[in-house]
Design a protein around this motif. Structure first.
Motif, mmCIF file in Angstrom:
data_model
loop_
_atom_site.group_PDB
_atom_site.id
_atom_site.type_symbol
_atom_site.label_atom_id
_atom_site.label_comp_id
_atom_site.label_asym_id
_atom_site.label_seq_id
_atom_site.Cartn_x
_atom_site.Cartn_y
_atom_site.Cartn_z
ATOM 1 N N GLN A 161 35.707 -24.891 29.878
ATOM 2 C CA GLN A 161 35.325 -24.402 28.570
ATOM 3 C C GLN A 161 36.588 -24.173 27.766
ATOM 4 O O GLN A 161 37.478 -23.462 28.203
ATOM 5 N N ASN A 166 42.973 -24.014 23.415
ATOM 6 C CA ASN A 166 43.060 -23.879 24.873
ATOM 7 C C ASN A 166 43.742 -25.089 25.497
ATOM 8 O O ASN A 166 44.580 -24.983 26.389
ATOM 9 N N TRP B 257 29.967 -14.461 24.115
ATOM 10 C CA TRP B 257 30.317 -14.596 25.525
ATOM 11 C C TRP B 257 30.700 -13.270 26.173
ATOM 12 O O TRP B 257 31.250 -13.251 27.273
ATOM 13 N N ARG B 260 29.753 -12.957 29.775
ATOM 14 C CA ARG B 260 30.589 -13.775 30.662
ATOM 15 C C ARG B 260 31.938 -13.096 30.894
ATOM 16 O O ARG B 260 32.470 -13.072 32.004
ATOM 17 N N MET B 308 43.026 -18.798 35.028
ATOM 18 C CA MET B 308 42.237 -19.912 34.508
ATOM 19 C C MET B 308 41.034 -20.208 35.410
ATOM 20 O O MET B 308 39.913 -20.360 34.923
ATOM 21 N N VAL B 309 41.277 -20.251 36.698
ATOM 22 C CA VAL B 309 40.189 -20.566 37.630
ATOM 23 C C VAL B 309 39.078 -19.528 37.530
ATOM 24 O O VAL B 309 37.894 -19.859 37.452
ATOM 25 N N GLN B 312 37.282 -19.735 34.069
ATOM 26 C CA GLN B 312 36.407 -20.898 33.967
ATOM 27 C C GLN B 312 35.186 -20.766 34.868
ATOM 28 O O GLN B 312 34.120 -21.294 34.555
ATOM 29 N N ARG B 315 32.774 -19.384 32.824
ATOM 30 C CA ARG B 315 32.654 -20.137 31.576
ATOM 31 C C ARG B 315 33.198 -19.370 30.375
ATOM 32 O O ARG B 315 32.606 -19.321 29.298
ATOM 33 N N SER B 317 36.537 -19.289 27.893
ATOM 34 C CA SER B 317 37.592 -20.246 27.540
ATOM 35 C C SER B 317 38.968 -19.617 27.654
ATOM 36 O O SER B 317 39.540 -19.117 26.683
ATOM 37 N N GLY B 318 39.471 -19.625 28.893
ATOM 38 C CA GLY B 318 40.826 -19.195 29.162
ATOM 39 C C GLY B 318 41.525 -20.316 29.891
ATOM 40 O O GLY B 318 40.953 -20.932 30.792
ATOM 41 N N THR B 319 42.764 -20.614 29.510
ATOM 42 C CA THR B 319 43.507 -21.695 30.152
ATOM 43 C C THR B 319 44.945 -21.253 30.387
ATOM 44 O O THR B 319 45.493 -20.468 29.617
#
Lengths: 430, 401
Positions: A161, A166, B257, B260, B308-309, B312, B315, B317-319
């Motif tokens: 996502q 990102n 979100w 989440r 990140m893992v 995600q 769900r 949106s972190g990267t």
């Protein structure tokens, strides 16, 4: 001359910026862009951050969520949202919910009569809707389908996502920009990926069309927006693969020229300057009335100047701080020095070059009013490009359903009664 | 079969924007003849250099931008050079150039002259400010185009100077826009038997860019507010770069979100707490400061990849914020076989970016590394235009090639 893509029909399921940018470019070249928009599902950040925000909610939103005329969402906020209206020119809008009973069959009938399908939703959306390539190729073997999720349609991150900002972080681009004296917490999320994706998607579609002209076959195009964007940072990648060097930000500086963003007179007014050669430096010194400097050994030659960059910056700043940025730009350019004022929106709208070239188009939008729109991204000598206002939701239902898909008047009325055809989101949609 | 097989592009470009445009054609199978002056095009000296050795055949920028192209040399300051160019113009489908606007007309090759030589030619001009207008002859850099046209004013932190994108990206974007226009206009030329002339102003490509600017220009007219330098948010939940154990992670979380996010933080209990969660499930903005603390601690307790893992998995949106080293090692890009290998006679085996988009068939191919200077002089001048080897020697001695 005739527009080259006249007669080409594109079914557009795109969202936000990246996909809509691609269809904007195709539409400018004459393609018919049909946005298929569900009245039961509000696409992410496309016709608003919320479907029906109140005035109070709009006023509390950040810069992009609040972009309605007079900060007023009005009765039909989805027709008054700047993100959409800025890219929506030359596009058509038809309402259709693929996931409702009968919706997929209607969609298939449209696909049968279309050349291209393009979408930039998360990878799973087409699976959830039952409109993957495996399905659609049997509906129309000549279809060219381009799907451009941020990270592509395969791989360990396929269901990740994320927005363009990102992916910008994950694909290493964020590590290449920023202030040299602070950590990444001062980085702002950016959406360059969206800008990079549009033209690449358009090009890929046009390439696939040439193949189809020769073979009669359509195909599926898997575009990872991240992978495309990496092509724009070749030097950083090459420095690593050639030399093992991990690059970081340079601020606004260059690798060899004297360069920076300098403060000018007034509030938050800036000038970008790039001084490369000895002649450039001499010209700057003349303009800044500092002829003494062009003989100063610290700044005499390009290597010395680069080594004394901090001091050179002070010299430049001493001049820029007392002059208007646009005036400074004019003076320097007349003297042959590369300089550009950072233009905020009013300055851009008033800019002499953009106006002399007719870049802005004044349009009356039925729901949003009269405004000047950023125009085409190229000029054609012999071919006139269209500029019709962004479509209101469902504006082109009659044309798309009756002329393109070929429904009868009775079926049309039935679909209206069922809520497939309409021009407003269902009341429960937020 | 490749999509653009048989398409002939005559490439007069230099530096970044023009070569990036023609790279798209070359990568998809067109025959791109890159014309350089006998002393080589500017990007051969702009680095990064293999082994930090400033050699014109070891320059990363050039190697990256000029994949799959043929390379010849011509001195366009000589009449013979222009004459040879004229013969190539007759055979081309598309011409791309990014000289200053005065240059081609100064050589007797304005649009009218080009179309006299070849009426079907699609002429593609790329320049800083366009072929017309009061800024026509102005000078610019990538930074200046970014600043005047694009979103530089609204990039960075509010209380200090705006901060740019990495150098060259703006020029690549402009070149890519030009490539889409040129490819479409090629179809037009084939249908109508006559080619048009395309005028791409990099300034205008930025003024209308999808990276916020087109939206900003309209939004300003809607509400009179200029776009400020601030973190892009989509609501009240975390947005921006946050410090992890070993680097940073980027988040942009929509208000919807909140459930989440709460689960990600291991605090599903907050969803039943009216101090944190309003009726209807939305986050209560009154708890924002407390959320920020909770969030900062959660991120800083983990490596960026763990962040990140776990994000995600819920769900959110972190990267992770990757370095270029992280990128090249990243399992996702490797699993997708994104990186391509080219063999270059001087620079050696090169790892470079792969396809910008993947056609199922007939698309991008890594056929050949960027050309050596004058690599294809024999092939084109002798093989195609019919000069003898002796002629070729004389052309070289005269400094024409």
């Amino acid at each position: 001359m005739q527009l080259p893509l006249k007669g080409l029909r594109v079914v557009d399921l795109t969202v936000i910026w990246a996909g809509p940018f691609a269809t904007e470019l195709l539409g400018d070249l004459g393609a018919e862009i049909i946005r298929v928009e569900s009245l039961y599902h509000f696409q992410t950040n496309t016709r608003g951050f919320l479907c029906r925000p109140s005035k109070e909610q709009v006023e509390m939103m950040g810069q992009y969520g609040r972009a309605y005329p007079d900060l007023d969402p009005g009765e039909r906020p989805w027709d008054r949202f700047a993100i959409f209206n800025a890219h929506g020119r030359n596009k058509l809008s038809a309402s259709m919910d693929i996931s409702r009973p009968g919706g997929r069959e209607l969609f298939f009938r449209l696909i049968e009569r279309s050349d291209i399908l393009i979408e930039n939703n998360a990878a799973r959306v087409k699976r959830d809707l039952g409109i993957t390539w495996d399905v659609l190729k049997n509906v129309n073997p000549r279809l060219i389908m381009l799907s451009m999720p941020g990270l592509g349609n395969s791989g360990p991150y396929v269901d990740y996502q994320g927005f363009g900002s990102n992916v910008d972080a994950l694909a290493g681009l964020a590590s290449l920009r920023g202030y040299t004296d602070s950590d990444p917490s001062t980085l702002s999320g950016i959406f360059y990926m969206d800008a990079a994706s549009g033209p690449a998607a358009a090009f890929a579609l046009l390439a696939a069309l040439r193949l189809r002209n020769r073979t009669g076959e359509g195909q599926f195009i898997d575009m990872s927006q991240a992978e495309n964007m990496l092509g724009h940072v070749g030097p950083a990648i090459m420095d690593y693969t050639l030399n093992g060097r991990v690059r970081g930000p340079l601020g606004n500086r260059d690798e060899y020229s004297i360069q920076g963003v300098y403060p000018c007179a007034g509030q938050d007014c800036w000038l970008a300057i790039t001084i490369t050669t000895d002649a450039d430096w001499a010209a700057f010194c003349r303009v800044a009335d500092r002829d003494d400097l062009s003989a100063d050994p610290r700044y005499l030659d390009a290597m010395s100047r680069y080594q004394s960059h901090d001091q050179v910056d002070e010299v430049i700043r001493a001049w820029t701080e007392q002059i208007d940025h646009r005036e400074a730009m004019e003076i320097l350019q007349r003297a042959g020095v590369a300089a550009g004022a950072l233009l905020d929106e009013p300055a851009a709208l008033a800019n002499p070059q953009l106006n002399a070239r007719g870049f802005f188009h004044t349009m009356d939008h039925p729901q949003a009013g009269r405004h000047r729109y950023p125009g085409h991204l190229w000029r054609l000598a012999e071919t006139e490009m269209p500029f019709r206002c962004a479509p209101c939701l469902g504006q082109d239902n009659e044309y798309v359903y009756k002329q393109v898909i070929g429904v009868s008047d009775e079926e049309y009325a039935r679909l209206e009664a069922q809520g497939q055809i309409g021009d407003a989101y269902a009341p429960e949609v937020r | 079969m490749q999509a653009l097989e048989g398409v002939r592009v005559l490439d007069l470009t230099h530096h970044i924007a023009g070569p990036f445009c023609t790279k798209q054609f070359a990568d998809y199978g067109a025959e791109v003849i890159k014309v350089e002056p006998p002393w080589g095009e500017i990007s051969r000296r702009l680095g990064p250099f293999a082994g930090d050795e400033p050699h014109p055949e070891k320059c990363g920028l050039f190697l990256h931008l000029n994949t799959n192209k043929l390379g010849i040399t011509l001195n366009l300051k000589t009449r013979t050079g222009i004459e040879i160019l004229g013969r190539l113009i007759r055979q081309a489908d598309i011409l791309v150039e990014n000289f200053a606007p005065r240059v081609l007309p100064g050589l007797g090759l304005d649009d009218a002259a080009l179309h006299l030589l070849n009426p079907r030619l699609v002429i593609t001009h790329i320049s800083n400010f366009g072929q017309t207008g009061p800024y026509r002859d102005w000078k610019a850099s990538d930074l200046i185009i970014h600043g005047m046209g694009g979103v530089l004013q609204s990039s960075g932190v509010e209380d200090r100077e705006p901060i740019r994108l990495v150098d060259g990206m703006i020029l690549c974007q402009g070149g890519n826009i030009a490539s889409a226009a040129a490819l479409a206009m090629l179809t037009g030329a084939e249908l109508q038997g006559a080619g048009d002339s395309i005028d791409v102003s990099l300034f205008e490509t930025q003024a209308g860019t999808a990276d916020r600017r087109a939206t900003d220009l309209l939004a300003f007219q809607y509400h009179g507010e200029v776009t400020k330098r601030e973190q892009m948010t989509v609501g009240v939940l975390p947005a921006g770069y946050f410090a992890a154990e070993d680097g940073f992670a980027y988040f942009l979380v929509m208000n919807q979100w909140w459930p989440r996010l709460a689960r990600m933080l291991g605090r599903a209990d907050l969803l039943d707490d009216p101090h944190w969660t309003l009726d209807g499930g939305m986050f209560n903005p009154a708890a924002k400061e407390e959320l920020d603390v909770l969030f900062y601690v959660w991120v800083s307790d983990r490596t960026k990849r763990q962040v990140m893992v776990e994000a995600q998995a819920e769900r959110v949106s972190g990267t992770a914020m990757s370095s270029i080293a992280d990128l090249l090692a990243d399992e996702h890009f490797r699993a997708r076989n994104f990186w391509e290998t080219y063999d270059h006679p001087v620079a050696g085996r090169l790892t470079q970016t792969g396809a910008p988009a993947r056609l199922s068939w007939g698309g991008f191919q890594a056929r050949s590394a960027a050309p050596l200077l004058g690599q294809d002089n024999v092939r084109i001048l002798v093989g195609r235009l019919g000069y003898s080897r002796e002629d070729l020697g004389r052309l070289r001695k005269l400094g024409i090639i």
